[in-house]
Design an enzyme around this catalytic site. Structure first.
Site, PDB file in Angstrom:
ATOM      1  N   PHE A  40     -19.246 -14.795   1.925  1.00 40.95           N
ATOM      2  CA  PHE A  40     -19.419 -15.713   3.047  1.00 40.95           C
ATOM      3  C   PHE A  40     -20.711 -16.504   2.958  1.00 40.95           C
ATOM      4  O   PHE A  40     -20.737 -17.695   3.201  1.00 40.95           O
ATOM      5  CB  PHE A  40     -19.465 -14.899   4.353  1.00 40.95           C
ATOM      6  N   GLN A 106     -15.697  -3.779   4.738  1.00 43.86           N
ATOM      7  CA  GLN A 106     -15.561  -4.974   5.588  1.00 43.86           C
ATOM      8  C   GLN A 106     -14.600  -5.949   4.919  1.00 43.86           C
ATOM      9  O   GLN A 106     -14.277  -6.976   5.490  1.00 43.86           O
ATOM     10  CB  GLN A 106     -16.914  -5.664   5.725  1.00 43.86           C
ATOM     11  N   HIS A 126     -12.392  -4.798   9.104  1.00 41.36           N
ATOM     12  CA  HIS A 126     -12.035  -6.188   9.451  1.00 41.36           C
ATOM     13  C   HIS A 126     -10.615  -6.535   9.046  1.00 41.36           C
ATOM     14  O   HIS A 126     -10.275  -7.710   8.913  1.00 41.36           O
ATOM     15  CB  HIS A 126     -13.040  -7.159   8.823  1.00 41.36           C
ATOM     16  N   CYS A 134       1.916  -9.808  14.160  1.00 42.80           N
ATOM     17  CA  CYS A 134       2.031 -10.476  15.455  1.00 42.80           C
ATOM     18  C   CYS A 134       0.896  -9.962  16.341  1.00 42.80           C
ATOM     19  O   CYS A 134       0.688  -8.750  16.434  1.00 42.80           O
ATOM     20  CB  CYS A 134       3.383 -10.156  16.090  1.00 42.80           C
ATOM     21  N   CYS A 137       2.993  -7.907  19.648  1.00 37.53           N
ATOM     22  CA  CYS A 137       3.664  -6.609  19.491  1.00 37.53           C
ATOM     23  C   CYS A 137       3.220  -5.849  18.241  1.00 37.53           C
ATOM     24  O   CYS A 137       3.582  -4.685  18.056  1.00 37.53           O
ATOM     25  CB  CYS A 137       5.186  -6.798  19.475  1.00 37.53           C
ATOM     26  N   CYS A 159       6.049 -14.955  16.617  1.00 36.45           N
ATOM     27  CA  CYS A 159       6.874 -13.780  16.343  1.00 36.45           C
ATOM     28  C   CYS A 159       8.278 -13.965  16.945  1.00 36.45           C
ATOM     29  O   CYS A 159       8.387 -14.244  18.147  1.00 36.45           O
ATOM     30  CB  CYS A 159       6.178 -12.565  16.969  1.00 36.45           C
ATOM     31  N   CYS A 162       8.674 -11.281  20.028  1.00 34.59           N
ATOM     32  CA  CYS A 162       8.014 -11.363  21.337  1.00 34.59           C
ATOM     33  C   CYS A 162       7.438 -12.739  21.635  1.00 34.59           C
ATOM     34  O   CYS A 162       6.911 -12.956  22.729  1.00 34.59           O
ATOM     35  CB  CYS A 162       6.935 -10.291  21.454  1.00 34.59           C
ATOM     36  N   SER A 201     -24.439  -8.389   3.382  1.00 35.27           N
ATOM     37  CA  SER A 201     -25.694  -8.933   3.908  1.00 35.27           C
ATOM     38  C   SER A 201     -26.156  -8.137   5.134  1.00 35.27           C
ATOM     39  O   SER A 201     -27.265  -8.333   5.614  1.00 35.27           O
ATOM     40  CB  SER A 201     -25.518 -10.415   4.257  1.00 35.27           C
ATOM     41  N   ILE A 243     -23.917  -6.159  -8.739  1.00 33.74           N
ATOM     42  CA  ILE A 243     -23.167  -4.924  -8.461  1.00 33.74           C
ATOM     43  C   ILE A 243     -22.402  -4.446  -9.695  1.00 33.74           C
ATOM     44  O   ILE A 243     -22.382  -3.251 -10.004  1.00 33.74           O
ATOM     45  CB  ILE A 243     -22.201  -5.156  -7.283  1.00 33.74           C
TER      46      ILE A 243
HETATM   47  P1  NAD Z   1     -21.698 -11.565   3.137  1.00 35.53           P
HETATM   48  O1  NAD Z   1     -21.127 -12.770   2.431  1.00 35.53           O
HETATM   49  O2  NAD Z   1     -22.395 -11.762   4.419  1.00 35.53           O
HETATM   50  O3  NAD Z   1     -22.710 -10.836   2.151  1.00 35.53           O
HETATM   51  C1  NAD Z   1     -22.420 -10.616   0.806  1.00 35.53           C
HETATM   52  C2  NAD Z   1     -23.709 -10.171   0.141  1.00 35.53           C
HETATM   53  O4  NAD Z   1     -23.401  -9.796  -1.206  1.00 35.53           O
HETATM   54  C3  NAD Z   1     -24.754 -11.300   0.053  1.00 35.53           C
HETATM   55  O5  NAD Z   1     -25.993 -10.795   0.494  1.00 35.53           O
HETATM   56  C4  NAD Z   1     -24.794 -11.669  -1.436  1.00 35.53           C
HETATM   57  O6  NAD Z   1     -26.070 -12.070  -1.855  1.00 35.53           O
HETATM   58  C5  NAD Z   1     -24.360 -10.358  -2.075  1.00 35.53           C
HETATM   59  N1  NAD Z   1     -23.689 -10.503  -3.372  1.00 35.53           N
HETATM   60  C6  NAD Z   1     -22.704 -11.377  -3.709  1.00 35.53           C
HETATM   61  N2  NAD Z   1     -22.279 -11.165  -4.972  1.00 35.53           N
HETATM   62  C7  NAD Z   1     -23.042 -10.140  -5.457  1.00 35.53           C
HETATM   63  C8  NAD Z   1     -23.086  -9.461  -6.714  1.00 35.53           C
HETATM   64  N3  NAD Z   1     -22.260  -9.776  -7.727  1.00 35.53           N
HETATM   65  N4  NAD Z   1     -24.008  -8.474  -6.887  1.00 35.53           N
HETATM   66  C9  NAD Z   1     -24.854  -8.134  -5.857  1.00 35.53           C
HETATM   67  N5  NAD Z   1     -24.841  -8.725  -4.649  1.00 35.53           N
HETATM   68  C10 NAD Z   1     -23.934  -9.716  -4.443  1.00 35.53           C
HETATM   69  O7  NAD Z   1     -20.533 -10.518   3.267  1.00 35.53           O
HETATM   70  P2  NAD Z   1     -20.333  -9.283   4.273  1.00 35.53           P
HETATM   71  O8  NAD Z   1     -21.650  -8.624   4.544  1.00 35.53           O
HETATM   72  O9  NAD Z   1     -19.223  -8.504   3.714  1.00 35.53           O
HETATM   73  O10 NAD Z   1     -19.914  -9.896   5.668  1.00 35.53           O
HETATM   74  C11 NAD Z   1     -19.101 -10.996   5.789  1.00 35.53           C
HETATM   75  C12 NAD Z   1     -17.695 -10.820   6.314  1.00 35.53           C
HETATM   76  O11 NAD Z   1     -16.933 -11.597   5.418  1.00 35.53           O
HETATM   77  C13 NAD Z   1     -17.062  -9.479   6.246  1.00 35.53           C
HETATM   78  O12 NAD Z   1     -16.721  -9.158   7.520  1.00 35.53           O
HETATM   79  C14 NAD Z   1     -15.755  -9.646   5.455  1.00 35.53           C
HETATM   80  O13 NAD Z   1     -14.671  -9.281   6.282  1.00 35.53           O
HETATM   81  C15 NAD Z   1     -15.629 -11.101   5.211  1.00 35.53           C
HETATM   82  N6  NAD Z   1     -15.290 -11.525   3.816  1.00 35.53           N
HETATM   83  C16 NAD Z   1     -14.550 -10.730   3.009  1.00 35.53           C
HETATM   84  C17 NAD Z   1     -14.268 -11.136   1.707  1.00 35.53           C
HETATM   85  C18 NAD Z   1     -13.419 -10.232   0.851  1.00 35.53           C
HETATM   86  O14 NAD Z   1     -12.578  -9.509   1.390  1.00 35.53           O
HETATM   87  N7  NAD Z   1     -13.627 -10.208  -0.459  1.00 35.53           N
HETATM   88  C19 NAD Z   1     -14.773 -12.345   1.217  1.00 35.53           C
HETATM   89  C20 NAD Z   1     -15.540 -13.158   2.091  1.00 35.53           C
HETATM   90  C21 NAD Z   1     -15.808 -12.732   3.394  1.00 35.53           C
END
Ligand code: NAD
Length: 253
Positions: A40, A106, A126, A134, A137, A159, A162, A201, A243
């Protein structure tokens, strides 16, 4: 304490994993960037391109629902092509080894399930964007069902049962958190001895409260993220690196 370099971070993490009996990972969008799904808040992330559509707006406006579904289908090639990365696979290895009872995420991308976690052991705070529900329902629908109707009418469907709107099975801003997932995540955070916050984050609440809860209940806390988070000072170990690079050494056979 911030690891001085990647090597020392991986070594310290390895020791903590070896010493731990119950590990609970808590993942955010950063674990899935290696799989090609943008997060994000990074530059080029989803938020820099599209303002999220809050729940109330989705419920109140057909235009908002049409837009939400157009965006979702625009992302479909990305979600459909995504395969678990090294981070997902390392956690799946620790799960198979019996170190991880369940994972709290998340993320909405289903990649933990695809990496080998049983669905009942993935606690989705999330929701999940790989199917629809839906909002009245709760009936589940496949994305293909929604796509067919949108293609035929250009409107996001309601839906048939409903009459309420059908939405991706995700939790939008302003939507109530899933109670069962929150309860299970709370119990896990309270009863683990190592809590790994990976690729978040840590600014989206209430989800961001779990690392602190685990720490307050006696767990060691590790934060793996390539940029600082507001909770770094609480952590026993901060690994400020990629990561995939950090968790790659923990991928089993
Ligand atoms: P965020 O985007 O706020 O934070 C992601 C963090 O990961 C950032 O600080 C970024 O610098 C770090 N990051 C990105 N790639 C990285 C890597 N390769 N190595 C190390 N660090 C890395 O995301 P969040 O905290 O999960 O919160 C945002 C919301 O966005 C969540 O609620 C989620 O539901 C939703 N979301 C989900 C997805 C998914 O399902 N893949 C994608 C986008 C957003």
């Amino acid at each position: 304490m911030i690891a001085s370099d990647l090597r020392s971070g991986v070594d310290q993490l390895g020791d903590m994993i070896a010493e731990a009996k119950v590990i609970v990972p808590f993942t955010g969008a950063g674990i899935s960037t290696e799989s090609g799904i943008p997060d994000f808040r990074s530059p080029g992330g989803l938020w820099t391109r599209n303002r999220p559509i809050p729940y109330d707006e989705f419920v109140a406006s057909q235009d908002a629902r049409d837009e939400a579904w157009r965006r979702r289908f625009a992302m479909e090639p990305t979600f459909a092509a995504a395969k678990p990365g090294r981070g997902h696979r390392a956690l799946a290895s620790l799960y198979k080894a019996g170190k991880i009872p369940a994972i709290v995420t998340q993320n909405i991308d289903n990649l933990h399930q695809n990496s080998g976690f049983a669905a009942e052991h993935v606690i989705e705070l999330h929701g999940n964007t790989t199917y629809a529900r839906c909002i009245g329902c709760g009936e589940s629908y496949g994305l293909a069902w929604v796509k067919e109707r949108m293609d035929a009418t250009s409107y996001a469907p309601d839906c048939p049962g409903c009459g309420e709107p059908v939405k991706t099975a995700t939790i939008s801003f302003g939507q109530a958190m899933p109670e069962d997932a929150m309860r299970r995540a709370t119990e896990l955070a309270q009863h683990c001895d190592l809590f790994l916050a990976i690729g978040s984050s840590l600014v989206v609440w209430p989800a961001a409260g779990f690392p602190m809860l685990a720490k307050n209940c006696g767990a060691r806390l590790v934060i793996i993220n390539n940029e600082p988070t507001e909770q770094d000072e609480l952590a026993d170990l901060v690994i400020r690196h990629d990561i995939g690079e950090t968790l790659g050494p923990f991928v089993g056979n």
